[in-house]
Enzyme design. Structure first.
Site, PDB file in Angstrom:
ATOM      1  N   SER A   1       0.931  -1.288  -0.113  1.00 46.96           N
ATOM      2  CA  SER A   1      -0.060   0.065   0.000  1.00 46.96           C
ATOM      3  C   SER A   1       0.880   1.454  -0.081  1.00 46.96           C
ATOM      4  CB  SER A   1      -0.975  -0.040   1.251  1.00 46.96           C
ATOM      5  OG  SER A   1      -0.129  -0.121   2.531  1.00 46.96           O
TER       6      SER A   1
ATOM      7  N   THR B   1     -40.142  26.625  -8.731  1.00 47.59           N
ATOM      8  CA  THR B   1     -40.465  25.519  -8.328  1.00 47.59           C
ATOM      9  C   THR B   1     -40.597  24.631  -9.576  1.00 47.59           C
ATOM     10  OG1 THR B   1     -43.005  25.653  -8.227  1.00 47.59           O
ATOM     11  CG2 THR B   1     -41.672  26.140  -6.323  1.00 47.59           C
ATOM     12  N   HIS B   2     -40.136  23.421  -9.861  1.00 44.65           N
ATOM     13  CA  HIS B   2     -40.288  22.814 -11.166  1.00 44.65           C
ATOM     14  C   HIS B   2     -39.383  23.540 -12.194  1.00 44.65           C
ATOM     15  CE1 HIS B   2     -43.750  20.401  -9.036  1.00 44.65           C
ATOM     16  NE2 HIS B   2     -43.836  21.608  -8.679  1.00 44.65           N
TER      17      HIS B   2
ATOM     18  N   SER C   1     -13.897  26.901 -26.602  1.00 42.91           N
ATOM     19  CA  SER C   1     -14.036  25.598 -27.502  1.00 42.91           C
ATOM     20  C   SER C   1     -13.095  25.499 -28.552  1.00 42.91           C
ATOM     21  CB  SER C   1     -15.393  25.869 -28.256  1.00 42.91           C
ATOM     22  OG  SER C   1     -15.390  24.964 -29.205  1.00 42.91           O
TER      23      SER C   1
ATOM     24  N   ASN D   1     -17.620  28.310 -22.017  1.00 46.41           N
ATOM     25  CA  ASN D   1     -18.168  27.400 -21.435  1.00 46.41           C
ATOM     26  C   ASN D   1     -17.924  27.377 -19.694  1.00 46.41           C
ATOM     27  OD1 ASN D   1     -18.992  26.361 -23.749  1.00 46.41           O
ATOM     28  ND2 ASN D   1     -16.953  25.218 -23.923  1.00 46.41           N
TER      29      ASN D   1
ATOM     30  N   GLU E   1     -19.139  22.419 -14.171  1.00 51.93           N
ATOM     31  CA  GLU E   1     -19.532  21.131 -14.810  1.00 51.93           C
ATOM     32  C   GLU E   1     -18.748  20.228 -13.944  1.00 51.93           C
ATOM     33  OE1 GLU E   1     -21.025  21.744 -19.357  1.00 51.93           O
ATOM     34  OE2 GLU E   1     -19.152  22.883 -18.911  1.00 51.93           O
TER      35      GLU E   1
ATOM     36  N   LYS F   1      -8.397   3.687   2.110  1.00 53.50           N
ATOM     37  CA  LYS F   1      -7.470   5.081   2.156  1.00 53.50           C
ATOM     38  C   LYS F   1      -7.539   5.777   0.493  1.00 53.50           C
ATOM     39  CE  LYS F   1      -4.287   2.931   5.073  1.00 53.50           C
ATOM     40  NZ  LYS F   1      -5.135   1.746   4.892  1.00 53.50           N
TER      41      LYS F   1
END
Ligand code: ARG
Length: 467
Positions: free
Chosen positions: A27, A160-161, A282, A290, A295, A330
């Site tokens: 390890s 909402t939604h 891009s 972007n 993201e 770990k």
């Protein structure tokens, strides 16, 4: 076999390890990350052995000095980590013996085992990270709170939604996150308090016949106390599960905020402009900008959740006490910690430089008839109309606005009145979007009076929770 090439545990073996075993079992590649904790733990252990008369005082002092020399070699990059050394515990001990002689170096492991040693090292690491991540969360809450202070009058649609629902201030929306992150902070702190106990001296699983004093090691390493059952101390990894869970929740909150930054920075919303410093381009479309950072944070939430589930699964079937399966604990924790710390650092920096486009937010509030609930409430409170009827009348007013191609908030008194006689000239002011926000003065509401209280609460918490 040459004496120096032998494994520390090779006494009962007559054959040599296969290379495959050596590679598979080791390890050191990742637990070398624990060298600070391992050396601090060994120094505390040696001092305790000296204080208890198990080692002579000068022997303990030589071991401590030797361990400091090993630490210096590692920090100066002069220490070669070898697969053959298996793990950080054996690598450090071996180098110590090379420096001070194996007669004395070999005495350090008296009254302990690698089982309690690794439990100590990993716990020390997790405790240090609990504090570090909590500190970063606190800094981010300070950023959100000060942004909120600057945006009390920035009106935006509350959703909402993902549909426009009621007008709120940007301050209020940002504070929703500040309170989520405050709970995250508290989770790291309470995990730290619960796990701040020293397991060293548990030995392999059943304690030791040597006359040790575990409290001395605990004090030396700044623990609040010692663990109470040796078998539990070497066999559970709930402290590691806790930090993984805490990171998963933290990253889930960060991911939701990032999702909003991604939506808000799109052409469809145009609510926020992320600074060039935290945007990417891009390779083919020259016009693109972007939100990669947001993201990536959203994406990395998947891997930290994976790390949590992996360790839960590793632990679920293990008989007491130590099993080698636990060496798998770990890498996921190191990965989640690295992910959380780098994500928080860049999220904080990105938010500080984000530009909120107040005009676009305001324009969006004029779509979706956001003051409809206010109009219904007006009918209930001032005209004694049952809520269901008020809901129906308001629905008709919305339909009327749509037929005229305007937002409900843009109807004038005559247009309102034509819908229902209860919608008199006083009703008009309830259509105002700022007034709608300012009407929500209930505790925890979006009116400035209430938002100011929330900011005050966070500010006094920030002042108290500092180091
Ligand atoms: N490298 C091991 C781990 O990470 C250290 C403990 C080894 N203990 C043992 N009994 N083999 O878990």
């Amino acid at each position: 076999m040459q004496e120096s090439l032998k494994k520390m545990w090779s006494g009962r073996f007559s054959g040599e390890s296969s290379e495959l075993l050596e590679e598979f079992n080791a390890s050191i590649d990742f637990d070398k990350n624990l060298y600070r904790e391992d050396i601090a733990g060994s120094k505390a252990h040696a001092k305790m052995l000296g204080a208890c008369g198990i080692l002579k005082p000068e022997e303990a002092a030589t071991i401590v000095a030797g361990l400091d020399a090993v630490l210096a070699q590692i920090e100066e990059g002069k220490f070669e980590f070898k697969t053959a050394d298996e793990d950080i515990h054996m690598a450090v001990e071996k180098r110590l013996s090379e420096l001070i002689g194996s007669e004395l170096g070999g005495r350090l492991h008296t009254a302990r085992s690698r089982n309690d040693q690794v439990a100590l090292d990993f716990r020390l690491y997790v405790l240090r990270q609990d504090e570090q991540i909590a500190r970063q969360i606190r800094e981010f809450i300070a950023t959100l709170t000060s942004l909120a202070g600057a945006h009390l009058d920035t009106l935006m649609p509350g959703y909402t939604h993902l549909q426009h629902a009621q007008p709120v201030s940007l301050a209020y929306h940002l504070l929703a996150y500040a309170f989520m992150f405050k709970r995250d902070f508290e989770r790291f702190i309470s995990s730290h308090e619960r796990n701040n106990l020293c397991p060293l001296g548990s030995a392999a699983l059943a304690g030791t016949p040597h006359p040790i004093r575990r409290e001395l090691v605990a004090q030396e390493l700044n623990f609040a106390g010692i663990t109470q059952n040796a078998m539990d101390s070497v066999s559970d990894r709930d402290f590691a599960l806790e930090i993984l869970f805490n990171i998963s929740v933290l990253m889930t909150h960060a991911s939701r905020l990032c999702e909003e930054l991604i939506l808000w920075s799109s052409q469809e919303f145009g609510f926020v402009t992320i600074s060039d410093a935290y945007s990417t381009g891009s390779s083919i479309m020259p016009q693109k900008k972007n939100p990669d950072v947001a993201e990536l944070i959203r994406g990395k939430t998947g891997r930290v959740n994976g790390n949590l589930i992996a360790l839960l699964t590793t632990m679920k079937g293990l008989p007491l006490a130590y099993n080698k399966d636990m060496q798998e604990d770990k890498e996921g924790v190191f990965d989640s910690v690295r992910t959380a710390t780098s994500s928080l650092a860049i999220l904080n920096a990105m938010m500080k430089e984000a530009k909120f486009n107040e005009q676009n937010m305001l324009a969006a509030t004029k779509k979706g008839h956001l003051s409809a609930t206010d109009l219904a409430d007006y009918l209930v409170r001032k005209k004694n109309v049952p809520f269901r009827t008020a809901h129906f009348i308001t629905g008709k007013a919305v339909a009327h606005a749509e037929s005229l191609g305007v937002d409900l908030s843009e109807l004038n008194a005559a247009q309102l009145k034509s819908v229902d006689e209860n919608l008199d000239e006083n009703a008009v002011k309830f259509l105002n979007l700022h007034a709608s926000k300012e009407a929500r003065t209930s505790a925890g509401g979006t009116a400035n009076a209430s938002v100011r209280k929330q900011i005050k609460q966070l500010e006094s918490w920030l002042a108290k929770s500092g180091d």
